[in-house]
Scaffold this active site. Sequence first.
Site, PDB file in Angstrom:
ATOM      1  N   HIS A 224       1.031  -1.300   0.015  1.00  0.00           N
ATOM      2  CA  HIS A 224       0.124   0.061  -0.031  1.00  0.00           C
ATOM      3  C   HIS A 224       1.108   1.233   0.021  1.00  0.00           C
ATOM      4  CE1 HIS A 224      -3.636   2.248   1.670  1.00  0.00           C
ATOM      5  NE2 HIS A 224      -2.901   2.965   1.915  1.00  0.00           N
ATOM      6  N   GLU A 225       1.789   1.535   1.131  1.00  0.00           N
ATOM      7  CA  GLU A 225       2.462   2.616   1.038  1.00  0.00           C
ATOM      8  C   GLU A 225       3.598   2.737  -0.235  1.00  0.00           C
ATOM      9  OE1 GLU A 225       1.779   4.398   3.311  1.00  0.00           O
ATOM     10  OE2 GLU A 225       0.508   3.129   4.377  1.00  0.00           O
ATOM     11  N   HIS A 228       1.723   4.099  -2.809  1.00  0.00           N
ATOM     12  CA  HIS A 228       1.737   5.664  -2.853  1.00  0.00           C
ATOM     13  C   HIS A 228       3.214   6.223  -3.456  1.00  0.00           C
ATOM     14  CE1 HIS A 228      -1.719   6.424  -0.417  1.00  0.00           C
ATOM     15  NE2 HIS A 228      -1.366   5.901   0.585  1.00  0.00           N
TER      16      HIS A 228
END
Length: 463
Positions: A224-225, A228
């Site tokens: 997820h990160e 980003h």
Amino acid sequence: MNEVVATEDIVRASARGLRNKLDKAIPGSSASSSSGSDGRRRLLADGVDEVYTEAPNALRAVVYLVDFCGWKNPFRSPQEFRKYLFANETGALEANLQSYYGTCSYGKATWDPANVVVVGPIQLECQGRMAGGTGIPFNAATSCSLSEEMYWTRAAEQQGQQLAVRDPKLKEILQFTKRRRSMVILPSDAKCGFSGHGDQACQDICSTVVMARNGVPNIYSMFHELQHNYGLGHAGRAANPYGDGSDPMGTHASINSGLQCHNAPQNWRMGWAGPIPGGHLTAANFTPAANRLTLTIPAASTSDQNMVILRLGLQSPQPGAPAIAYPNYFISYRVRNATFGGYDSGLPAAFHRKVTIHAYNGTTDDRDGNTTSLQDAGPRFTRPDSAFPAGDGWMAPFSPLDPATGLGGGLRVRVVSTSATSAVVELCRMYAQTEGVRGSADCRTNLDRDCDGLIGAADPDCK
């Protein structure tokens, strides 16, 4: 640009609050969540575009295992951590980062052992002020704010430069200063109320901070990160910026079990997947007399041509064609893969064999600030169209036809059938919300302008 300057860029950017986070508090944690994200996209400076065109994007990364404040990282050697990163390590998890990137991108992005190195554990200070002219104070013993995160990334990068003197592979990777990932794995005792933070659409060093909660890093949070860093925002639904459970940028309950790949607009945005042949539709594909199309959409796990894009606010795909403000809809089909490590092998049951409908009015530019929004999933939609009692239909909000361009109207989607490999959907562009009124000319046209399946005078609207 050398690494010291690059990490200064992180400090300056983060000090401006340009950081995104997965800000779900950990149940039972006494630590407060750090400030920063409200789910909106935060952009750093322009840099290398990572949207896929012709060649796979080979990601470079350094992963730092860190100790501080007397707290030990649960991983006491790089080898212990590699099973979370690579597919061929002893004890490798099904949902490792190499599989996430190689499989979910259809081979268009790679997280390869040749381009990723793990360093540590390395010792960082517990509190003090950052050097290099910033003077920003930090105190990791009591806080987990942007100041501490900036310090961890900056100090880890500086130690990495020192270690690279005697580590040729580390030295080679550190030489990449455009979109290189820098991931810091924190001790379990760190005073953080989040699973992870990641810089979004960064230019130079793309920093990510991840908790090893209870000695186990959450692969879902790591991916997820890192996404980003790739430029993606959160995947929402209605008012919840994390509400899309079909996408790893939304909410996902399971940890480290199978791969949950991206929704259709996220994949399209990165260039990882696109529409089926003839599946990029505008208003030009419909007329009042031919306003219904039936299409077969393959499961996302079977092909990278796996979606239909509808842009009813655009008159045609030609440059400069008339357009109005109107949602762009992405329709795709998701099937949970039974193969170990397969595409969508970790897809939540709620989206297994479901046609998903998303709205996304952005572009394939990784600096685009738009985010994706799940509208519904069917058959058995949560907000079914009343025109179809079986619950297999969905209707978009209706927008009055623009008098100058004829654009707008509405959309009805009906799931005709689903299988293990594909779904058949019927798409109908609405030119009116009702067929007409009794005795009107509209009721004598033998058209189905409201897409309820009833023609002209046979429609109850006309009786």
